[in-house]
Design an enzyme around this catalytic site. Structure first.
Site, PDB file in Angstrom:
ATOM      1  N   HIS A  56      24.323 -12.107  -0.132  1.00 44.10           N
ATOM      2  CA  HIS A  56      24.488 -13.638  -0.347  1.00 44.10           C
ATOM      3  C   HIS A  56      24.174 -14.542  -1.486  1.00 44.10           C
ATOM      4  O   HIS A  56      23.991 -15.867  -1.452  1.00 44.10           O
ATOM      5  CB  HIS A  56      24.045 -14.381   1.008  1.00 44.10           C
ATOM      6  CG  HIS A  56      24.368 -13.413   2.227  1.00 44.10           C
ATOM      7  ND1 HIS A  56      25.880 -13.062   2.575  1.00 44.10           N
ATOM      8  CD2 HIS A  56      23.587 -12.906   3.194  1.00 44.10           C
ATOM      9  CE1 HIS A  56      25.687 -12.486   3.927  1.00 44.10           C
ATOM     10  NE2 HIS A  56      24.410 -12.216   3.963  1.00 44.10           N
ATOM     11  N   HIS A 215      29.214 -12.374   6.526  1.00 48.36           N
ATOM     12  CA  HIS A 215      29.109 -10.648   6.684  1.00 48.36           C
ATOM     13  C   HIS A 215      30.601 -10.239   6.891  1.00 48.36           C
ATOM     14  O   HIS A 215      30.629  -8.857   6.983  1.00 48.36           O
ATOM     15  CB  HIS A 215      28.164 -10.220   7.839  1.00 48.36           C
ATOM     16  CG  HIS A 215      26.811 -10.777   7.684  1.00 48.36           C
ATOM     17  ND1 HIS A 215      26.466 -11.998   8.487  1.00 48.36           N
ATOM     18  CD2 HIS A 215      25.672 -10.445   7.167  1.00 48.36           C
ATOM     19  CE1 HIS A 215      24.912 -12.218   8.188  1.00 48.36           C
ATOM     20  NE2 HIS A 215      24.619 -11.634   7.477  1.00 48.36           N
TER      21      HIS A 215
END
Length: 329
Positions: A56, A215
């Site tokens: 991320h 995700h």
């Protein structure tokens, strides 16, 4: 799978080595690569610690530095860091005023940070972020997911801690910022976790995922690709609708890329979202556009709106110096 890696088993370790070498004026790598911490710690200051699965970036290690986090714990790609990482990070940066954990609402993150807090010898408090309005729960979370609004919490609370706020005040402020923040994301393509070697999900050339998680979790529904203004309209309607009657006054608008979207398209989305929000009587007085809470190479973006008050705006504007955010210094 085409990626710039030497091997799946070393990708995180080598990435952290490169990150800390490139930003050695700001950060230090913890023992055994368990965490990244601020190089210059401030005695008597509340320490902010966050973390989560890698993939991320720049969240969270990119937000370590003056005015934001004191340490970040990177787990393997899309995998929660372990309690011993979180405990080691807290012990390394605790300067006597306590430690505040900022945790995204994913079951692994919440459970492991809770375990670390229970093992801590010092005073620890926690703020859990849950700004995603796309779905109430997913396979990763109980309740709403914590997504790009986490950045806003870390910036605002980080500034308050830098200014000398105590632990209880920092926790209360973090909870208030989270309560005044809503986000929603969309995906145009999937992403590929190195250990898996194949895309997390598949989309046809004319499809998009409305409400995707960071995700690659499913969102509200899969739909045909729409013009940007129609995508922004649905996202803004969901965000402002969730605020209800509280949606008024000044706001921060964050347009966040998921890693594979050109900056040109992110600014186009900002333009569409800003016009829609201001048409509904909310004034956008703060903004941020770029890749900040990504999902590897996923194409897509998220919109985040934070309703501002004087205190939140002041701390957002306060100086910050990290690898990913820098202003006012």
């Amino acid at each position: 799978m085409k990626k710039l890696i030497n091997g799946v088993e070393t990708v995180l370790r080598e990435s952290l080595d490169g990150f800390c070498a490139a930003h050695s004026d700001i950060v230090v790598l913890g023992e055994d690569h368990k965490f990244v911490r601020r190089r210059a710690l401030k005695p008597g200051k509340v320490a902010l610690v966050s973390g989560g699965g890698s993939g991320h970036e720049p969240l969270h290690v990119g937000f370590v530095g003056h005015g934001m986090l004191d340490a970040a714990c990177p787990g393997q790609v899309f995998t929660s860091p372990t309690p011993d990482q979180m405990l080691a990070a807290a012990e390394a940066v605790d300067q006597g005023a306590g430690v505040l954990y900022v945790v995204k609402n994913y079951e692994g993150d919440v459970m492991n940070f809770e375990m670390a807090a229970e093992m801590a010898s010092g005073t620890v408090a926690t703020v859990v972020t849950n700004d995603d309005v796309a779905v109430e729960a997913s396979s990763f979370s109980t309740g709403r997911r914590g997504v790009a609004g986490t950045l806003v919490v870390e910036k605002v609370v980080g500034a308050a801690a830098e200014a000398g706020a105590d632990l209880a005040s920092c926790q209360a402020l973090g909870e208030r910022v989270n309560a005044r923040t809503r986000s929603m994301g969309i995906a145009l393509t999937s992403c590929t976790v190195p250990a898996a070697g194949t895309p997390t999900f598949s989309l046809a050339e004319d499809e998009m995922e409305m409400g995707v998680g960071i995700h690659g979790e499913p969102g509200r529904r899969r739909v045909k690709l729409m013009p940007a203004r129609e995508i922004a309209d649905e996202m803004v309607a969901a965000i402002l609708g969730d605020f209800g009657a509280d949606a008024s006054g000044e706001a921060l608008l964050l347009v966040n890329g998921f890693g594979g979207t050109p900056t040109m398209e992110l600014y186009l989305m900002y333009d569409n979202a800003r016009k829609l929000i201001e048409r509904r009587g909310i004034r956008i007085t703060r903004s941020l556009v770029g890749n900040y809470v990504t999902s590897l190479e996923m194409a897509g973006c998220s919109l985040t709106v934070t309703l501002l008050d004087e205190e939140i705006a002041r701390h957002w504007d306060a100086p910050v110096h990290t690898a990913a955010l820098r202003w006012g210094m």
